[in-house]
Design a protein around this motif. Structure first.
Motif, PDB file in Angstrom:
ATOM      1  N   ARG A  82       0.939  -0.892  -0.013  1.00 44.85           N
ATOM      2  CA  ARG A  82       0.139  -0.308   0.573  1.00 44.85           C
ATOM      3  C   ARG A  82       0.681   1.205   0.470  1.00 44.85           C
ATOM      4  O   ARG A  82       1.843   1.515   0.146  1.00 44.85           O
ATOM      5  CB  ARG A  82      -0.932  -0.079   1.250  1.00 44.85           C
ATOM      6  N   LYS A  83       0.397   2.558  -0.253  1.00 42.38           N
ATOM      7  CA  LYS A  83       0.684   3.753  -0.033  1.00 42.38           C
ATOM      8  C   LYS A  83       2.053   4.074   0.856  1.00 42.38           C
ATOM      9  O   LYS A  83       2.527   4.308   1.053  1.00 42.38           O
ATOM     10  CB  LYS A  83       0.090   4.869  -0.697  1.00 42.38           C
ATOM     11  N   ASP A  84       1.039   3.720   2.083  1.00 45.75           N
ATOM     12  CA  ASP A  84       1.418   4.118   3.350  1.00 45.75           C
ATOM     13  C   ASP A  84       2.450   2.708   3.938  1.00 45.75           C
ATOM     14  O   ASP A  84       2.618   2.548   5.132  1.00 45.75           O
ATOM     15  CB  ASP A  84       0.470   4.054   4.181  1.00 45.75           C
ATOM     16  N   PHE A  85       3.071   2.195   2.862  1.00 54.50           N
ATOM     17  CA  PHE A  85       3.951   0.410   3.627  1.00 54.50           C
ATOM     18  C   PHE A  85       4.912   1.457   4.491  1.00 54.50           C
ATOM     19  O   PHE A  85       5.525   0.732   5.580  1.00 54.50           O
ATOM     20  CB  PHE A  85       4.433  -0.243   1.714  1.00 54.50           C
ATOM     21  N   LYS A  86       5.660   2.081   4.492  1.00 52.84           N
ATOM     22  CA  LYS A  86       6.932   2.775   4.979  1.00 52.84           C
ATOM     23  C   LYS A  86       6.410   2.890   6.721  1.00 52.84           C
ATOM     24  O   LYS A  86       6.621   2.864   7.572  1.00 52.84           O
ATOM     25  CB  LYS A  86       7.199   3.919   4.756  1.00 52.84           C
ATOM     26  N   GLU A  87       5.070   4.078   6.735  1.00 46.91           N
ATOM     27  CA  GLU A  87       4.231   4.094   7.925  1.00 46.91           C
ATOM     28  C   GLU A  87       3.949   3.069   8.526  1.00 46.91           C
ATOM     29  O   GLU A  87       3.583   2.716   9.783  1.00 46.91           O
ATOM     30  CB  GLU A  87       3.250   5.434   7.902  1.00 46.91           C
ATOM     31  N   GLN A  88       3.791   2.486   7.997  1.00 52.35           N
ATOM     32  CA  GLN A  88       3.456   0.393   7.964  1.00 52.35           C
ATOM     33  C   GLN A  88       3.801  -0.768   9.216  1.00 52.35           C
ATOM     34  O   GLN A  88       4.379  -0.606  10.351  1.00 52.35           O
ATOM     35  CB  GLN A  88       2.442  -0.190   7.036  1.00 52.35           C
ATOM     36  N   VAL A  89       5.068  -0.315   8.493  1.00 53.12           N
ATOM     37  CA  VAL A  89       6.615  -0.702   9.011  1.00 53.12           C
ATOM     38  C   VAL A  89       6.755   0.291  10.249  1.00 53.12           C
ATOM     39  O   VAL A  89       6.948  -0.593  11.668  1.00 53.12           O
ATOM     40  CB  VAL A  89       7.571  -0.636   8.305  1.00 53.12           C
ATOM     41  N   LEU A  90       6.746   1.300  10.271  1.00 51.20           N
ATOM     42  CA  LEU A  90       7.200   2.161  11.591  1.00 51.20           C
ATOM     43  C   LEU A  90       6.359   1.904  12.699  1.00 51.20           C
ATOM     44  O   LEU A  90       6.570   1.727  13.751  1.00 51.20           O
ATOM     45  CB  LEU A  90       7.403   4.480  11.144  1.00 51.20           C
ATOM     46  N   HIS A  91       5.015   1.162  11.990  1.00 54.43           N
ATOM     47  CA  HIS A  91       3.818   1.501  13.497  1.00 54.43           C
ATOM     48  C   HIS A  91       4.439  -0.063  13.873  1.00 54.43           C
ATOM     49  O   HIS A  91       4.238  -0.249  15.149  1.00 54.43           O
ATOM     50  CB  HIS A  91       2.549   1.575  12.046  1.00 54.43           C
ATOM     51  N   HIS A  92       4.681  -0.546  13.397  1.00 60.07           N
ATOM     52  CA  HIS A  92       4.723  -2.358  13.856  1.00 60.07           C
ATOM     53  C   HIS A  92       6.006  -2.164  15.093  1.00 60.07           C
ATOM     54  O   HIS A  92       6.322  -2.174  16.070  1.00 60.07           O
ATOM     55  CB  HIS A  92       4.786  -3.000  12.652  1.00 60.07           C
ATOM     56  N   VAL A  93       7.328  -1.301  13.968  1.00 61.43           N
ATOM     57  CA  VAL A  93       7.905  -1.234  14.981  1.00 61.43           C
ATOM     58  C   VAL A  93       8.570  -0.369  16.109  1.00 61.43           C
ATOM     59  O   VAL A  93       8.631  -1.203  16.878  1.00 61.43           O
ATOM     60  CB  VAL A  93       9.474  -0.975  14.024  1.00 61.43           C
ATOM     61  N   ALA A  94       7.685   0.943  16.231  1.00 60.77           N
ATOM     62  CA  ALA A  94       6.877   1.560  17.217  1.00 60.77           C
ATOM     63  C   ALA A  94       6.342   0.797  18.259  1.00 60.77           C
ATOM     64  O   ALA A  94       6.735   0.438  19.173  1.00 60.77           O
ATOM     65  CB  ALA A  94       6.466   2.813  16.803  1.00 60.77           C
ATOM     66  N   THR A  95       5.698  -0.128  17.625  1.00 60.70           N
ATOM     67  CA  THR A  95       4.370  -0.879  18.528  1.00 60.70           C
ATOM     68  C   THR A  95       5.201  -2.152  19.336  1.00 60.70           C
ATOM     69  O   THR A  95       5.033  -2.687  20.629  1.00 60.70           O
ATOM     70  CB  THR A  95       3.118  -1.549  18.061  1.00 60.70           C
ATOM     71  N   ILE A  96       5.909  -2.858  18.951  1.00 58.50           N
ATOM     72  CA  ILE A  96       7.075  -3.716  19.085  1.00 58.50           C
ATOM     73  C   ILE A  96       7.746  -3.515  20.152  1.00 58.50           C
ATOM     74  O   ILE A  96       7.842  -3.579  21.322  1.00 58.50           O
ATOM     75  CB  ILE A  96       7.602  -4.734  18.229  1.00 58.50           C
ATOM     76  N   LEU A  97       8.534  -2.670  19.965  1.00 60.53           N
ATOM     77  CA  LEU A  97       9.495  -1.693  20.710  1.00 60.53           C
ATOM     78  C   LEU A  97       8.584  -1.199  22.438  1.00 60.53           C
ATOM     79  O   LEU A  97       8.843  -1.092  23.064  1.00 60.53           O
ATOM     80  CB  LEU A  97      10.074  -0.238  20.706  1.00 60.53           C
ATOM     81  N   LEU A  98       7.343  -0.531  21.902  1.00 60.04           N
ATOM     82  CA  LEU A  98       6.447   0.289  23.022  1.00 60.04           C
ATOM     83  C   LEU A  98       6.037  -1.039  23.908  1.00 60.04           C
ATOM     84  O   LEU A  98       6.138  -0.940  25.051  1.00 60.04           O
ATOM     85  CB  LEU A  98       5.448   0.441  22.320  1.00 60.04           C
ATOM     86  N   ILE A  99       5.768  -2.573  23.224  1.00 62.61           N
ATOM     87  CA  ILE A  99       5.586  -3.137  24.093  1.00 62.61           C
ATOM     88  C   ILE A  99       5.555  -4.060  24.753  1.00 62.61           C
ATOM     89  O   ILE A  99       6.098  -4.208  26.242  1.00 62.61           O
ATOM     90  CB  ILE A  99       4.389  -4.506  23.385  1.00 62.61           C
ATOM     91  N   SER A 100       7.344  -4.231  24.012  1.00 65.03           N
ATOM     92  CA  SER A 100       8.691  -4.952  24.826  1.00 65.03           C
ATOM     93  C   SER A 100       8.564  -3.775  26.187  1.00 65.03           C
ATOM     94  O   SER A 100       9.202  -4.495  26.833  1.00 65.03           O
ATOM     95  CB  SER A 100       9.067  -5.266  23.634  1.00 65.03           C
ATOM     96  N   PHE A 101       9.135  -2.439  25.697  1.00 64.37           N
ATOM     97  CA  PHE A 101      10.064  -1.318  26.277  1.00 64.37           C
ATOM     98  C   PHE A 101       8.815  -1.746  27.493  1.00 64.37           C
ATOM     99  O   PHE A 101       9.411  -1.732  29.144  1.00 64.37           O
ATOM    100  CB  PHE A 101       9.914  -0.087  26.104  1.00 64.37           C
ATOM    101  N   SER A 102       7.154  -1.455  28.372  1.00 64.98           N
ATOM    102  CA  SER A 102       6.823  -1.630  29.250  1.00 64.98           C
ATOM    103  C   SER A 102       7.281  -2.808  29.968  1.00 64.98           C
ATOM    104  O   SER A 102       6.624  -2.742  30.927  1.00 64.98           O
ATOM    105  CB  SER A 102       5.005  -0.982  28.275  1.00 64.98           C
ATOM    106  N   TRP A 103       6.392  -4.304  29.042  1.00 65.37           N
ATOM    107  CA  TRP A 103       6.748  -5.216  29.411  1.00 65.37           C
ATOM    108  C   TRP A 103       8.244  -4.972  30.992  1.00 65.37           C
ATOM    109  O   TRP A 103       8.123  -5.417  31.415  1.00 65.37           O
ATOM    110  CB  TRP A 103       6.938  -6.375  28.769  1.00 65.37           C
ATOM    111  N   CYS A 104       9.259  -4.201  30.204  1.00 68.12           N
ATOM    112  CA  CYS A 104      10.862  -4.521  30.863  1.00 68.12           C
ATOM    113  C   CYS A 104      10.607  -3.693  32.553  1.00 68.12           C
ATOM    114  O   CYS A 104      11.387  -4.354  33.008  1.00 68.12           O
ATOM    115  CB  CYS A 104      11.837  -3.746  29.595  1.00 68.12           C
TER     116      CYS A 104
END
Length: 386
Positions: free
Chosen positions: A203-225
């Motif tokens: 999709r046209k927002d491919f880069k934004e989707q990747v950024l969203h997934h990475v930010a979400t993974i970091l956010l979930i992981s960090f908030s857990w730690c």
């Protein structure tokens, strides 16, 4: 070098308020706390999601598509032409006018034939309706189940109703089994999405989707730690509240149920704006950015956590603009809502009309069919505007 880097990274002065640290999160007296090592569990869960998705899309999604009447458009394949295929693969998929002229001399084809060949060849590489439907139905199923599970896990928790409670006793907040599985399943799903994003519909927002997934993974992981689990569960619930509606709207759109798609999209747009642009910044971000400094002095982990939240908020604003742009299609005379991030399939008739328009614009103005640069309203035009 690595040991020093690890020692610096896990320095408790970075991640905790002064006077608190990792020792406060050690299990004791029958109480269990979140641990960094728990995050490894998300990897096998992500693998399971990748396998289950393949099974789901080949069985459940196919049957659901048949039940809803998803139909594939018959695409006319481009005839085999080594010269044009070589240019398409190695140079450009949409050649300029001068390049089309050059290709016409090499192949002996007219410009219209060259235009048509490239249109058909581009259409061959576009994902079909069934593939889009399968992906949307998989995401719909997960987001719906995740929202229901998250709501069930939080419905009796005080921080759902009074968000300041998410910091009560921080960081010594015990881990509940429901929180553990909610976190690991969400984290595993987003890791699986990141692995599969390259093979999914582009999709046209491919880069934004990747950024969203990475930010979400970091956010979930960090908030857990660092045991920001209460805030993390609220954030995940807010995000799951609208995603399943968007995916269901896409499913009905691919199936041709236009009115149903439009109604669901309206509900999605309202919930998206309420949850992502009102609840998230003015309730949750307020309790993660403003309230903590009244209890603890600011520290690096506080800035890091809120920085990731602000990245997500910026992405939400970006997508809100797309949503509002799509909502314009609900105006009188517009009865189809398409995903603004997707490429629309080209048709031969569209291309021929565009080519005719280009020729008309280049033609001198004369008294006759073309007057003052405007085409007369013929029968075909009437049928399109009715």
């Amino acid at each position: 070098m690595l040991s020093r880097l690890s020692e610096w990274f896990w320095n408790e002065r970075l991640w905790f308020p002064e006077g608190l640290g990792w020792a406060d999160l050690e299990d004791r007296d029958g109480l269990t706390y979140a641990k960094v090592s728990d995050l490894w569990m998300a990897l096998p869960i992500a693998l399971v999601f990748l396998i289950v998705r393949q099974i789901f899309e080949r069985t459940v999604a196919i049957r659901l598509a048949t039940a809803l009447g998803v139909k594939e458009k018959i695409r006319v394949r481009a005839e085999h032409n080594p010269t044009l295929e070589s240019y398409f693969s190695s140079t450009a998929k949409s050649p300029t006018q001068s390049e089309i002229t050059s290709l016409g001399k090499k192949t002996g084809h007219s410009e219209r034939q060259i235009h048509r060949w490239f249109r058909r060849r581009r259409n061959e590489e576009r994902p079909n309706q069934l593939k889009k439907f399968r992906e949307a139905s998989w995401r719909f199923t997960f987001y719906l189940l995740a929202f229901i599970a998250g709501l069930a896990a939080l419905i009796d928790k005080p921080w759902l109703y009074k968000m300041e409670e998410m910091w009560t006793g921080f960081p010594m907040m015990t881990l509940l089994p429901s929180q553990y599985w909610y976190y690991m399943i969400e984290l595993g799903f987003y890791i699986a999405l990141l692995f599969s994003v390259a093979s999914d519909v582009k999709r046209k927002d491919f880069k934004e989707q990747v950024l969203h997934h990475v930010a979400t993974i970091l956010l979930i992981s960090f908030s857990w730690c660092v045991n920001y689990i209460r805030a993390g569960t609220l954030i995940m619930l807010v995000h799951d509240a609208s995603d399943y509606l968007l995916e269901s709207a896409k499913m009905f759109n691919y199936a041709g149920w236009r009115k149903t798609c439009n109604y669901i999209f309206i509900i999605f747009a309202v919930i998206f704006i309420i949850t992502r642009l009102i609840i998230l910044p003015f309730w949750i971000l307020h309790c993660t950015w403003v309230y903590p400094v009244t209890v603890y002095p600011p520290f690096f982990g506080y800035y890091f956590f809120n920085g990731l939240l602000f990245v997500l908020l910026c992405l939400h604003i970006f997508w809100a603009v797309l949503i509002l742009h799509m909502a314009i299609k609900f105006l009188p005379g517009n009865n189809i809502v398409e995903d603004e991030r997707s490429d629309r399939e080209e048709t031969d008739s569209e291309g021929e009309e565009e080519e005719a328009g280009e020729k008309d614009r280049r033609a001198p103005v004369k008294n006759g069919p073309v007057q003052n640069g405007h085409l007369p309203l013929n029968n075909n035009h009437h049928r399109k505007t009715e």
